[in-house]
Design a protein around this motif. Structure first.
Motif, PDB file in Angstrom:
ATOM      1  N   UNK B 215      34.541  30.299  38.328  1.00 28.84           N
ATOM      2  CA  UNK B 215      34.821  30.310  37.427  1.00 28.84           C
ATOM      3  C   UNK B 215      35.160  32.353  37.693  1.00 28.84           C
ATOM      4  N   UNK B 216      36.531  32.986  37.424  1.00 23.23           N
ATOM      5  CA  UNK B 216      36.994  34.440  37.705  1.00 23.23           C
ATOM      6  C   UNK B 216      36.596  34.673  37.009  1.00 23.23           C
ATOM      7  N   UNK B 217      37.042  36.399  37.450  1.00 23.25           N
ATOM      8  CA  UNK B 217      37.789  37.097  36.773  1.00 23.25           C
ATOM      9  C   UNK B 217      38.780  37.568  36.595  1.00 23.25           C
ATOM     10  N   UNK B 218      39.486  39.381  36.349  1.00 24.60           N
ATOM     11  CA  UNK B 218      39.939  39.832  36.263  1.00 24.60           C
ATOM     12  C   UNK B 218      39.303  40.765  37.785  1.00 24.60           C
ATOM     13  N   UNK B 219      38.863  40.139  38.396  1.00 26.42           N
ATOM     14  CA  UNK B 219      38.396  41.337  39.737  1.00 26.42           C
ATOM     15  C   UNK B 219      39.278  40.257  40.484  1.00 26.42           C
ATOM     16  N   UNK B 220      39.359  39.129  40.313  1.00 27.77           N
ATOM     17  CA  UNK B 220      41.128  38.555  41.035  1.00 27.77           C
ATOM     18  C   UNK B 220      42.522  39.519  41.769  1.00 27.77           C
ATOM     19  N   UNK B 221      42.120  40.335  40.249  1.00 33.05           N
ATOM     20  CA  UNK B 221      43.426  41.237  40.586  1.00 33.05           C
ATOM     21  C   UNK B 221      44.905  40.624  40.313  1.00 33.05           C
ATOM     22  N   UNK B 222      44.817  39.635  41.529  1.00 27.73           N
ATOM     23  CA  UNK B 222      46.474  38.771  41.095  1.00 27.73           C
ATOM     24  C   UNK B 222      47.045  37.364  39.981  1.00 27.73           C
ATOM     25  N   UNK B 223      47.872  36.373  40.358  1.00 28.94           N
ATOM     26  CA  UNK B 223      47.896  35.728  39.423  1.00 28.94           C
ATOM     27  C   UNK B 223      47.720  34.426  41.142  1.00 28.94           C
ATOM     28  N   UNK B 224      48.287  35.066  41.772  1.00 29.48           N
ATOM     29  CA  UNK B 224      48.174  34.364  43.435  1.00 29.48           C
ATOM     30  C   UNK B 224      46.717  34.902  44.213  1.00 29.48           C
ATOM     31  N   UNK B 225      46.129  35.832  43.728  1.00 26.46           N
ATOM     32  CA  UNK B 225      44.208  35.256  44.200  1.00 26.46           C
ATOM     33  C   UNK B 225      44.083  34.097  43.373  1.00 26.46           C
ATOM     34  N   UNK B 226      43.875  34.451  42.607  1.00 21.84           N
ATOM     35  CA  UNK B 226      43.284  33.704  41.539  1.00 21.84           C
ATOM     36  C   UNK B 226      43.174  31.968  42.355  1.00 21.84           C
ATOM     37  N   UNK B 227      43.985  31.715  42.925  1.00 15.88           N
ATOM     38  CA  UNK B 227      44.236  30.105  43.587  1.00 15.88           C
ATOM     39  C   UNK B 227      42.597  29.928  44.760  1.00 15.88           C
ATOM     40  N   UNK B 228      42.688  31.576  45.336  1.00 12.91           N
ATOM     41  CA  UNK B 228      41.076  31.334  46.008  1.00 12.91           C
ATOM     42  C   UNK B 228      39.799  31.055  45.045  1.00 12.91           C
ATOM     43  N   UNK B 229      40.138  30.769  43.631  1.00 10.15           N
ATOM     44  CA  UNK B 229      39.576  30.703  42.763  1.00 10.15           C
ATOM     45  C   UNK B 229      39.047  29.136  42.799  1.00 10.15           C
ATOM     46  N   UNK B 230      40.482  28.253  42.588  1.00 11.67           N
ATOM     47  CA  UNK B 230      40.625  26.825  42.651  1.00 11.67           C
ATOM     48  C   UNK B 230      40.733  26.352  43.722  1.00 11.67           C
ATOM     49  N   UNK B 231      40.365  27.173  45.336  1.00 12.76           N
ATOM     50  CA  UNK B 231      40.668  26.243  45.991  1.00 12.76           C
ATOM     51  C   UNK B 231      38.572  25.814  46.393  1.00 12.76           C
TER      52      UNK B 231
END
Ligand SMILES: Cc1cc2nc3c(=O)[nH]c(=O)nc-3n(C[C@H](O)[C@H](O)[C@H](O)COP(=O)(O)OP(=O)(O)OC[C@H]3O[C@@H](n4cnc5c(N)ncnc54)[C@H](O)[C@@H]3O)c2cc1C
Ligand SMILES: Nc1ncnc2c1ncn2[C@@H]1O[C@H](COP(=O)(O)O)[C@@H](O)[C@H]1O
Lengths: 267, 337
Positions: B215-231
């Motif tokens: 799970x990711x939270x707002x600390x990821x800062x952007x939608x693009x960074x959220x890809x890290x969670x998906x990876x």
């Protein structure tokens, strides 16, 4: 066609603060709002009315006297009428007692029986109690169909066709009117108060209904009419034995994490 | 005299949904404390084939109401049948799952029986003093837990959060009774009709069924960074979860939301990245078996429920973790190959 919207006043979300010492909630009256999903219900009622000849939207709320502010807001947003169920006798009602009072109010406003084209709209749940029980309970008491979790409504003659969102997909449900429908966020984007609405809201009398007006006794509503009792409120204790690491350039934290996950057999 | 515990089995599309087994585990524990029987009701068509499995998972009695008109969940006939059955069997406790079905049918039946109902319980117990049901649920946006009783009305009814209980394993040696119930035709009449069912792929995110959730939270800062969670999730073979703030920002859809107003999960492993651990989020994941948290704030609430915490910048930690997991995978493949 009469469209009734059951609308609850709830504390604004950013407003729920806890008293850390006593573990109780600190509420401030002036920050109360219309339950967000009830705004969707109201917006849907207004949308349906505007395409229906001679339809009328009535907002109904049960709550303390200051809940009339939420009803004024409903009028500003476009409701035609609003009534408030308010009396000490209603205080402490659980979902069943609340539903009995609201069902009785609906029947009374409808002149004895809901009409063949009448619709009752509710939010799927309120942000304070989060039970989602009132809509279905009202329908059971009125003995009319209910469709829950609805994201789209089409009215036909004496019937509605609704899209109901469930875990695995979408159900298209046809139900005869009168009926109760509970709506979810996806159904619409609530609008804003209009100038003429605001003016109307200012001058409008909001009738206050008491249990007596509805022919309800203290056994039906309030604490006495409520089968459930809150017996304890407590703060959940959350603690585990946490292994803490600090990230460093040598990468030991991540290595430790991977060994930890291996030990637990999850990687 | 009201006696015993009854659970309402959940049927979806002609199959018994596994949440039924969770209810059986809950019901069994309560029935044992009361020294009473546990019964399970199944409504539908051709459902008798599930009775054996239901008994193996804890039931003493299975009531089957078979009718083609019960094939799909429709409030009216389900309410008529369940209300009638509750009046006949007189259980002191009735439980259903807090799913769209359970949360619809239970208030209807409770109102018909004129009794109390507690939604979305996470804890159920028996009060040793008066044998009544103690129903515990999150209240006030998950800030506190409230315990609720139904002192004078029977049955005592509650819906139970899915994934808040582990099912019992099937015990082939258990025995029980199967009771086939039939009712007169007008019990099944309805003024609702299922015109069509459309399976929705976007709703098919099974965070609740996954063994691992990242799970990711707002600390990821952007939608693009959220890809890290998906990876990271795909490396673990995990489902992707998110906080409400992330869902509100539109980085992922609502079916991924974990917490009070989202889904409750209890996977084997929950990895929380760049999320603070608000009470509302914790309400949906704190029963996970193992919790790992990565956050740059050493005082973040999420560490209070974590088994393993890393204080650090996720933009350093996560890429490093992804790299090392990949190496490890490749290493393994090489060794095996
Ligand atoms: C009635 C109600 C219901 C709610 N329901 C839910 C629900 O179901 N689910 C839910 O999640 N929320 C819910 N909320 C919202 C909840 O209160 C919080 O606002 C939300 O969970 C916070 O999301 P977050 O942790 O992503 O963001 P934040 O609280 O802003 O946390 C971000 C975290 O990221 C960390 N961080 C930032 N940058 C980095 C970095 N570079 N490296 C590492 N860490 C970093 C920060 O230290 C911080 O801890 C609800 C609220 C209410 C009032
Ligand atoms: N006191 C109330 N007055 C009017 N409507 C209510 C009240 N309580 C609940 N409702 C309606 O029932 C819905 C579900 O509420 P709840 O069962 O409290 O989660 C709300 O979205 C409202 O539409």
């Amino acid at each position: 066609m009469n469209i009734y919207v059951l609308l609850k006043q709830v504390p604004g979300t950013s407003d729920v603060k806890m008293d850390e010492e006593t573990g109780t909630m600190i509420r401030t009256e002036h920050k109360n709002v219309i339950n967000p999903l009830d705004e969707n219900a109201l917006a849907e009622a207004i949308r349906l009315r505007d395409v229906m000849p001679e339809a009328k939207v009535t907002a109904i709320s049960m709550g303390p006297p200051h809940a009339q502010k939420a009803l004024r807001e409903a009028i500003a947003l476009g409701a035609d009428e609003a009534v408030l169920l308010s009396h000490r006798g209603f205080g402490g009602s659980d979902t069943l007692a609340t539903s009995k009072a609201l069902a009785k109010a609906l029947v009374t406003l409808a002149g004895g029986k809901l009409g063949k084209n009448d619709l009752v709209l509710c939010g799927e749940r309120a942000t304070d109690g989060e039970t989602g029980q009132v809509g279905p309970m009202v329908s059971a008491i009125l003995d009319v169909p209910v469709v829950t979790y609805v994201r789209k409504i089409d009215c036909e003659n004496h019937a509605i066709v609704a899209e109901r969102v469930v875990e695995e997909g979408l159900e298209l449900i046809k139900a005869s009117l009168p009926a109760v429908v509970t709506v979810i966020k996806d159904i619409n984007q609530p609008g804003f108060p209009t100038l003429s609405g605001k003016l109307k809201a200012k001058s409008r009398e909001i009738p206050v209904i008491t249990p007596l007006d509805l022919g309800l006794s203290s056994d039906d509503v309030g604490l006495q009419g409520s089968p459930t009792r809150v017996v304890k409120v407590f703060r959940p204790r959350l603690s585990r034995d946490t292994i803490m690491c600090r990230q460093d350039s040598a990468g030991t934290a991540v290595d430790n994490l991977i060994s930890f996950l291996e030990e637990r057999g999850v990687v | 005299m009201y006696r015993g515990v009854m659970i309402i089995g959940e049927q979806r599309g002609g199959e018994l949904h596994p949440v039924t087994y969770e209810l059986l585990a809950r019901g069994r524990a309560l029935a044992d404390k009361l020294s009473e029987e546990l019964s399970c009701v199944v409504l539908g068509h051709d459902m008798e084939r599930f009775a054996e499995g239901i008994i193996q998972r804890g039931a003493d009695v299975v009531y089957i109401v078979d009718n083609p008109l019960l094939r799909n969940f429709l409030p009216r006939p389900y309410t008529s049948v369940l209300t009638r059955l509750a009046k006949e069997v007189k259980p002191e406790i009735v439980l259903a799952a807090a799913t769209t079905q359970g949360r619809t049918i239970m208030p209807l039946v409770a109102a018909k029986l004129d009794t109390g109902l507690t939604a979305d319980c996470t804890g159920l117990d028996i009060d040793p003093l008066d044998r009544s049901l103690l129903q515990t649920r999150p209240a006030i946006g998950g800030n506190v837990m409230a315990t609720i009783k139904t002192p004078a009305s029977r049955p005592q009814m509650a819906t139970v959060r899915p994934k808040s209980t582990k099912p019992l394993s099937a015990d082939k040696a258990r025995s029980g009774r199967v009771v086939l119930k039939s009712y007169e035709k007008d019990m099944f009449t309805t003024c609702e009709e299922l015109v069509r069912f459309v399976k929705d792929a976007t709703q098919d995110v099974n965070v609740q069924d996954a063994d691992i959730v990242v799970s990711g939270g707002k600390g990821l800062k952007t939608r693009d960074n959220f890809c890290m969670i998906e990876e990271l999730a795909s490396l673990f073979g995990a489902a992707v979860g998110a906080t409400r703030d992330v869902v509100d920002l539109g980085w992922v859809g609502y079916p991924h939301q974990i917490g009070l107003s989202g889904k409750t999960v209890s996977p084997k492993l929950y990895i929380a990245l760049g999320l603070s651990g608000s009470v509302q989020h914790l309400a949906g994941m704190q029963t996970s078996e193992t919790i790992v948290a990565i956050n740059k704030d050493p005082d973040a609430q999420i560490f209070k429920v974590a088994d393993f915490g890393i204080v650090g910048d996720l933009f350093d930690v996560v890429p490093e973790l992804i790299e090392k997991l990949k190496e490890r995978k490749n290493g393994k493949l090489r060794r095996e190959g």
